[in-house]
Write an enzyme that holds these catalytic residues in place. Structure first.
Site, PDB file in Angstrom:
ATOM      1  CG  ASP A  23       1.507  11.826  -5.596  1.00 47.69           C
ATOM      2  OD1 ASP A  23       1.873  11.464  -4.461  1.00 47.69           O
ATOM      3  OD2 ASP A  23       1.206  11.030  -6.493  1.00 47.69           O
ATOM      4  N   GLY A  24       4.503  12.823  -4.958  1.00 48.95           N
ATOM      5  CA  GLY A  24       5.766  12.318  -5.460  1.00 48.95           C
ATOM      6  C   GLY A  24       7.013  12.822  -4.771  1.00 48.95           C
ATOM      7  CG  ASN A  25       7.105  16.290  -2.329  1.00 54.22           C
ATOM      8  OD1 ASN A  25       7.401  16.756  -3.415  1.00 54.22           O
ATOM      9  ND2 ASN A  25       6.254  16.862  -1.509  1.00 54.22           N
ATOM     10  NE  ARG A  27       5.811   8.454  -6.937  1.00 53.50           N
ATOM     11  CZ  ARG A  27       4.671   8.806  -6.335  1.00 53.50           C
ATOM     12  NH1 ARG A  27       4.261   8.139  -5.266  1.00 53.50           N
ATOM     13  NH2 ARG A  27       3.955   9.801  -6.796  1.00 53.50           N
ATOM     14  NE  ARG A  36       7.702   9.251   2.774  1.00 52.67           N
ATOM     15  CZ  ARG A  36       7.175   8.893   1.624  1.00 52.67           C
ATOM     16  NH1 ARG A  36       7.917   8.342   0.697  1.00 52.67           N
ATOM     17  NH2 ARG A  36       5.895   9.077   1.381  1.00 52.67           N
ATOM     18  CG  HIS A  40       8.201  15.198   2.724  1.00 53.81           C
ATOM     19  ND1 HIS A  40       7.058  15.002   1.983  1.00 53.81           N
ATOM     20  CD2 HIS A  40       8.507  13.991   3.240  1.00 53.81           C
ATOM     21  CE1 HIS A  40       6.685  13.750   2.054  1.00 53.81           C
ATOM     22  NE2 HIS A  40       7.553  13.107   2.817  1.00 53.81           N
ATOM     23  CB  SER A  68      -0.525  10.824  -0.715  1.00 51.20           C
ATOM     24  OG  SER A  68      -0.470   9.606  -1.400  1.00 51.20           O
ATOM     25  CD  GLU A  70       2.207   5.973  -2.542  1.00 54.61           C
ATOM     26  OE1 GLU A  70       3.199   6.646  -2.230  1.00 54.61           O
ATOM     27  OE2 GLU A  70       1.939   5.633  -3.703  1.00 54.61           O
ATOM     28  CG  ASN A  71       1.963   9.075   2.189  1.00 56.80           C
ATOM     29  OD1 ASN A  71       2.657   8.115   1.937  1.00 56.80           O
ATOM     30  ND2 ASN A  71       2.167  10.249   1.644  1.00 56.80           N
ATOM     31  CD1 TRP A  72      -5.914   5.867   6.013  1.00 62.23           C
ATOM     32  CD2 TRP A  72      -6.879   7.347   4.657  1.00 62.23           C
ATOM     33  NE1 TRP A  72      -7.169   6.092   6.490  1.00 62.23           N
ATOM     34  CE2 TRP A  72      -7.779   7.015   5.674  1.00 62.23           C
ATOM     35  CE3 TRP A  72      -7.264   8.251   3.711  1.00 62.23           C
ATOM     36  CZ2 TRP A  72      -9.052   7.562   5.752  1.00 62.23           C
ATOM     37  CZ3 TRP A  72      -8.520   8.784   3.783  1.00 62.23           C
ATOM     38  CH2 TRP A  72      -9.398   8.450   4.804  1.00 62.23           C
TER      39      TRP A  72
END
Length: 72
Positions: A23-25, A27, A36, A40, A68, A70-72
């Site tokens: 998680d957090g790539n 950010r 972004r 990744h 994540s 969050e990315n759904w």
């Protein structure tokens, strides 16, 4: 990045199964003012290093959870 030597560890101290929540790539990249996708790509390199280290250590199962909500 140069590989670090793997220390000799007592028998039974290495788990058979390791699970990692990635998680957090995004950010990570944002914090560095990078696109972004750069985060990744860095994540892919981290997974490669982790997989190689797990193999050297004799870890039988490596689970990587990359989705994540969050990315759904």
């Amino acid at each position: 990045m140069a590989a670090r030597p793997v220390p000799d560890l007592p028998a039974g101290t290495i788990p058979r199964h390791v699970a990692i929540i990635m998680d957090g790539n995004g950010r990570w990249a944002k914090k560095r003012f990078l696109p972004r996708i750069a985060g990744h790509k860095q994540g892919v390199e981290s997974v490669r290093r982790i997989a190689r280290a797990a193999r050297k250590l004799g870890i039988e199962v490596l689970t990587l959870y990359a989705f994540s909500s969050e990315n759904w």
